[in-house]
Scaffold this motif. Sequence first.
Motif, short mmCIF file in Angstrom:
data_model
loop_
_atom_site.label_atom_id
_atom_site.label_comp_id
_atom_site.label_asym_id
_atom_site.label_seq_id
_atom_site.Cartn_x
_atom_site.Cartn_y
_atom_site.Cartn_z
N ARG A 56 12.77 -28.92 -36.37
CA ARG A 56 13.44 -28.29 -35.22
C ARG A 56 13.65 -26.81 -35.43
O ARG A 56 13.41 -26.00 -34.53
CB ARG A 56 14.78 -29.00 -34.97
N ARG A 57 14.08 -26.41 -36.62
CA ARG A 57 14.30 -24.98 -36.87
C ARG A 57 12.99 -24.21 -36.81
O ARG A 57 12.94 -23.10 -36.26
CB ARG A 57 14.98 -24.78 -38.23
N GLU A 58 11.92 -24.78 -37.36
CA GLU A 58 10.61 -24.13 -37.28
C GLU A 58 10.18 -23.99 -35.83
O GLU A 58 9.62 -22.95 -35.42
CB GLU A 58 9.57 -24.94 -38.05
N ASP A 59 10.42 -25.03 -35.04
CA ASP A 59 10.05 -25.00 -33.63
C ASP A 59 10.77 -23.86 -32.92
O ASP A 59 10.18 -23.09 -32.15
CB ASP A 59 10.41 -26.34 -32.98
N PHE A 60 12.07 -23.72 -33.18
CA PHE A 60 12.84 -22.62 -32.60
C PHE A 60 12.25 -21.27 -32.99
O PHE A 60 12.12 -20.37 -32.16
CB PHE A 60 14.29 -22.70 -33.10
N LEU A 61 11.95 -21.10 -34.28
CA LEU A 61 11.52 -19.80 -34.78
C LEU A 61 10.11 -19.42 -34.33
O LEU A 61 9.82 -18.25 -34.11
CB LEU A 61 11.58 -19.77 -36.31
#
Length: 804
Positions: A283-288
């Motif tokens: 999820r954090r990678e997706d956001f970034l």
Amino acid sequence: MKPATLPAAASATSMPASPASSTGPALGQPWPHESARAQVCGAAPYVDDLPETKGTLYAAPIVSPCAHGLLRGIDAAPALALPGVHGVVLAADVPGDLWLPTPARDEPIFALERVHYLGQVLGLVVADSPALARRAARAVQADIAPLPAILTLEQALQAQSYVLPPVTLRRGDAAAALAAAARRLCGRFEVGGQEHFYLEGQIAYALPLEQGQWLVHSSTQHPAEVQHWVAHALGLAQHAVRVECRRMGGGFGGKETQAGQIAVWAALAAHKFGRPVKLRLARREDFLITGKRHPFAYDYEVGFDDTGRISGLRLQMAVNCGFSADLSGPVADRAVFHCDNAYYLGDVEITSLRCKTHTQSHTAFRGFGGPQGMIAIETILGDIARALGHDALDVRRRNLYDPDPAAGRCTTPYQMAVEDNILPQLLSKLELSANYRRRQEAILAWNRMQPVLRRGLALTPVKFGISFTATQFNQAGALVHVYTDGSVQVNHGGTEMGQGLHTKVAQVVADELGVPLAQVQVTASDTAKVPNASATAASSGTDLNGRAAQDAARQVRARLAALVAQLDGCHPEQVRFADGQVHSPAQQRSFAALVQLAYAQRVQLWSDGFYRTPKIHYDKHTLTGRPFYYFAYGAACTEVAIDTLTGESRVLRVDILHDVGHSINPAIDRGQIEGGFVQGMGWLTTEQLVWNDAGALSTCAPSTYKIPAAGDVPAQFHVDLWPEPNREDNVGGSKAVGEPPFMLALSVYEALRNAIAAAPGAAGEQSTVGAATNPNPFAAQPLRLDAPATPEHILRALGALAPD
């Protein structure tokens, strides 16, 4: 506040017990979503649930820690030293073109000499497990020499940093109209972006097959584009790559183009190591890594008369596109097309600035620029109403497109005639059913008595154009196969992301063949079955694919009818298909029995179908034409409350009257209306994206980025459907429902502004409803509320916080 009640959408619709026991037409019935039972039971597989081929490896992205800089090298040694790490994939490992085949050709597959945003993918680490791959990716060290970064729209405008040239649409003489106007207002405000926050993150699973062929499982709204991009990166012909997508766990536009990068990266890793590779972003990678809804900044000058009718408008919309063009051109164009919303603008000048910043490349999102365009005119009309001391609904009515062509107020600034305008009647009906006038009086009385909690009410319309503005995308294909037991299989070019497309297409085919819905099965979207399919976007999934499947089913039915006519000595037109039976003047047969007869007579029992949207045309150089087949309409009346001490707000009640034509599936359509409204409410109230001074997205997790939860849904939520069929020849008389309801949430924003304006001492305070007309033709600065209307922004609008 009244106690919470079951939303009208749920209470007003009774579900059929089972498609297998149905009789009568399938269209117009509230059938459950075709995957609903499997999803509830956990038996509906998504890409990450598919059985993995022996030898599968896992990839994780290596991302830039810098917003802008010169990429001098990558040291992968710390990652390669970890047991279980197979290697890295960098730009040197791309066998085909190093650039994605986007129209602007401005986005490299992996960063090359420069990095352009914090989070840009530099390469991949491939390992035996996802956790190990991510750990190893964090260990890779990138040597980057920092360069100055442009992170805001203000900085981009000052630097004249654009990904695409500015565009201006003019009609009449806005400058002369403004100079001659009895009254004028100038204003500016900003609207933030929005994270897609699909439940299923970006994912692809790439499998090398025999003889240079590939299978890619992708969570994508556009399998054909994924096929094109993967083939382009591998240096292959497109026929060597097959892309399949059974379902997505949400898309909202975020998987229209940007699922392509994920698939390309997975395929490149699989190519290098000769083994299947899965890449699923955390999820954090997706956001970034991935883009968001485009943030906008607005400057306007409007001229109007004493009734509030607009006489001239100059509007500038600055669009934060991120580091590359992606779909920013058509998104910005659609904002231009929708900044009129429901209102006639005679003398108007609209300028769209497509700004380049060192952030994620922003992309498609539900509404595709329409919400950002519509909020501009709704804000302007709200400002006019407060400046005059008039009720905003009355001002909105005075500016509506006139259904009478003789009035000369039914043509958009881009020269399309508004031929199907139902808004005058629709607004009147909602005004009565929502008790708008009585509640407005009650809110005025409340606000006079309450020093802290202030309420606001707003009723806003929606006019949303349906079709891809790029005319060539308005086409679709489908296959219908009838098997000898009478069962039917359908395949079409659209994708299922939870919106019920497969369910609606199955209903269309069931009625064409006169069989129960349970006899029709829709299979996974597959580039090996329907080639060159357009993205499932622009709210056109059912319009296009439903018609293509209908065309295929009609061809099969025509062959069967011709056989019955030959056997029974009648005309094919006398043969009727209904309730699983085939009726002729001579006898009745079951559909299955007829199919077996047809097979014995060597009658073709399958067909392909094709559809192209009629009437549309568009000149992208002049921004004129008829880009839309029809308009979908709706309106929402929303009541809110704000706490003037804390800036907190709450939506108390929503009344919606929305136009879906003759609904193919009322249950699904009501769900789309409710979900679209709540998602729009999130965009305008809680979903704030924050980048820090280094260019890092600070709101990159559910703990810091707040989408609406169940507790945010208003206790009183009433949805009604407009009963009139589509006046254009659309499938089943229906209208699109995916995107238009999103803009109904503009009523939340306007209601909040009305509540703020009712507070004593609010920044930019205007006269309230019922007050004397402002005698100054050049009114004070309008109330500014930047969206999302977080507590901080509400307090700033109230004057309780200093501006940034």
